[in-house]
Design a protein around this motif. Structure first.
Motif, PDB file in Angstrom:
ATOM      1  N   UNK A 396       0.826  -1.221   0.000  1.00 12.15           N
ATOM      2  CA  UNK A 396       0.000   0.000   0.000  1.00 12.15           C
ATOM      3  C   UNK A 396       0.859   1.269   0.000  1.00 12.15           C
ATOM      4  N   UNK A 397       1.964   1.266   0.773  1.00  6.91           N
ATOM      5  CA  UNK A 397       2.851   2.449   0.748  1.00  6.91           C
ATOM      6  C   UNK A 397       3.407   2.668  -0.657  1.00  6.91           C
ATOM      7  N   UNK A 398       3.800   1.556  -1.295  1.00 11.35           N
ATOM      8  CA  UNK A 398       4.379   1.692  -2.642  1.00 11.35           C
ATOM      9  C   UNK A 398       3.318   2.149  -3.648  1.00 11.35           C
ATOM     10  N   UNK A 399       2.099   1.649  -3.507  1.00  7.15           N
ATOM     11  CA  UNK A 399       1.030   2.085  -4.412  1.00  7.15           C
ATOM     12  C   UNK A 399       0.749   3.576  -4.216  1.00  7.15           C
ATOM     13  N   UNK A 400       0.781   4.039  -2.975  1.00  7.41           N
ATOM     14  CA  UNK A 400       0.567   5.477  -2.743  1.00  7.41           C
ATOM     15  C   UNK A 400       1.679   6.285  -3.405  1.00  7.41           C
ATOM     16  N   UNK A 401       2.920   5.792  -3.274  1.00 11.27           N
ATOM     17  CA  UNK A 401       4.036   6.501  -3.944  1.00 11.27           C
ATOM     18  C   UNK A 401       3.796   6.568  -5.446  1.00 11.27           C
ATOM     19  N   UNK A 402       3.129   5.539  -5.959  1.00  9.89           N
ATOM     20  CA  UNK A 402       2.885   5.477  -7.413  1.00  9.89           C
ATOM     21  C   UNK A 402       1.548   6.096  -7.799  1.00  9.89           C
ATOM     22  N   UNK A 403       0.882   6.768  -6.855  1.00 11.86           N
ATOM     23  CA  UNK A 403      -0.342   7.488  -7.203  1.00 11.86           C
ATOM     24  C   UNK A 403      -1.610   6.658  -7.223  1.00 11.86           C
TER      25      UNK A 403
END
Ligand code: PLP
Length: 444
Positions: A396-403
């Motif tokens: 989820x953190x990585x998806x947020x970084x990716x918008x």
């Protein structure tokens, strides 16, 4: 992947959200106006939204799959919803009558045509209030003392249902779940008067129900746990038969599944007619609402025309015209030919792509859900997708970084505004996240 690294990256990317959070902490418990809104290290503050997109206080833009807990099935600021709300102001001149008005009849008729089990309807202001009224009605109607609910099912934050809301970690071992208060401060009365049923084991449910059949007034269930874990259809049918046979009412809490699993909700999907149904979220078109509907003889208990004392139900904003106008504008669009099916197709396209990418990267994720709701499932360790794991949080953190935003550890809800561009953007975000998590780079 080390979570602390991802969390410090999150903190560095969101200094303004952090500062809002720190200020909120000074005067609001945990800085949030609802416990489920918190996630570590702090929840993002959002300042704007449009269509499928959310913008946070630091200017990052996200494709939104959270959609205010799934309520915004047309996305943010849908033009027809805005116009309907505007018309309420212009034509009625007020946001609330606190008295009967024509939109109430229109909404009741619309609901009855979509969910034929709703012979009679009362409006509330939230899903919580709807399930509270449904339980009060059911216990009063049957004259019994106990409510049966399923382990892991959430029905809002009132005392009678705030019990055993977390799914069993090992479902097959939880044949006789003991009622567990999900909140500090819950009077013992409620754990003493609640029977908890294991979601994935009908035989065990039937044993437990048989043991308590003279005390139980109603069984309340999310027809899909957490909105995306379907019940075994055979089990739902047997539950319907058992409840009818023993004079126990069946309540479908369709606050999440209503208008999302199929237009007629989970009851249409399973072909099962509950005695009472609760709705919320989508039916308010982005404004606060709840609905209790079902058998007229049960709903009539709260009629002020009833001889003797009626069952009490009231609320300042019940049937609020703004919520009803927004909800009607939403349902009108959902009913256009092909509209709902297109959303389901988009959901399937996205889910297929996530699963193929996960296979290609050997990332270990699949998806689970029906219609316009799904969640990510850790294939090896969590086949029902309800565990709150560090592995999921990292993704989820990585998806947020990716918008891409679904709120950490939360399900994905689709909106009609998730078009090909948003879906492609989301697929690319998953690809980059899987690449970082697995350390594999399949594309140059
Ligand atoms: C199945 C279900 N029932 C009831 C509720 C409570 O609704 P509200 O948050 O509008 O009070 C929710 C909220 O998420 C829900 O998912």
């Amino acid at each position: 992947m080390d979570l602390t690294v991802l969390q410090s990256r999150f903190e560095r990317r969101h200094p303004r959200s952090k500062s809002f959070y720190e200020k909120a902490l000074l005067s609001t418990p945990g800085g949030v106006h609802g416990n489920l809104r918190h996630y570590p290290p702090f929840p993002l503050t959002f300042e704007k939204a449009q269509g499928a997109y959310l913008t946070d206080a630091d200017g990052h833009v996200y494709v939104d799959y959270f959609l205010s807990y799934g309520a915004l099935i047309l996305g943010h600021g849908d033009p027809a919803v805005r116009m309907a709300v505007q018309e309420v102001w212009e034509q009625q001149g007020t946001s609330s009558f606190g008295a009967p008005h024509p939109l109430e009849l229109e909404m009741v008729d619309t609901l009855k045509s979509l969910l034929p089990s709703l012979e009679s309807v009362r409006f509330t202001n939230s899903g919580l209030e709807a399930t509270l009224l449904s339980v009060r009605l059911a216990l009063a109607y049957t004259g019994r003392t106990h409510l049966a609910k399923f382990e892991g099912h959430y029905h809002g934050s009132h005392d009678h249902v705030l019990i055993s809301i977390h799914p069993a970690e090992a479902p097959h071992e939880a044949r006789r779940p003991a009622p567990k208060a999900a909140s500090f401060g819950l009077p013992d009365y409620f754990t003493d008067h609640t029977i908890v049923l294991p979601y994935h084991d009908w035989d065990a449910c039937e044993d437990i129900l048989n043991q308590h059949k003279t005390e139980i007034g109603a069984v309340i269930m999310e027809p899909m746990m957490a909105g995306f874990v379907p019940a075994d259809p055979g089990m739902v049918k047997r539950l319907r038969e058992w409840t009818s046979q023993h004079g126990v009412l069946l309540i479908f809490d369709e606050v999440k599944t209503g208008f999302r699993v199929s237009l007629g909700g989970a009851q249409e999907y399973y072909g099962v007619k509950p005695d009472l149904t609760t709705l919320g979220k989508v039916v308010g078109g982005g404004f606060p609402i709840g609905v209790v509907g079902g058998r007229r003889d049960i709903l009539d208990l709260c009629s002020p025309l009833r001889s003797g004392q009626p069952l009490f139900h009231s609320g300042t904003f019940n049937g609020n015209p703004v919520s009803l106008a927004a909800g009607l504008a939403t349902l009108r669009q959902l009913r256009q030919p092909g509209f709902f099916d297109n959303m389901v197709k988009s959901a399937m396209k996205l889910r297929d792509a996530i699963e193929s990418l996960s296979q290609a990267y050997n990332a270990g994720w699949s998806t689970l859900g029906v219609g316009t709701i799904f969640n990510l499932v850790d294939t090896a360790t969590d086949p029902q997708g309800t565990a709150k794991t560090a592995r999921r949080l990292a993704l989820d953190y990585l998806l947020m970084e990716q918008g891409v935003f679904s709120k950490p550890l939360n399900r994905f809800s689709m909106a009609s505004v998730h078009g090909p561009q948003e879906i492609d953007q989301t697929i690319s975000a998953f690809e980059r996240a899987f690449a970082e998590l697995t350390g594999r780079h399949l594309r140059s």
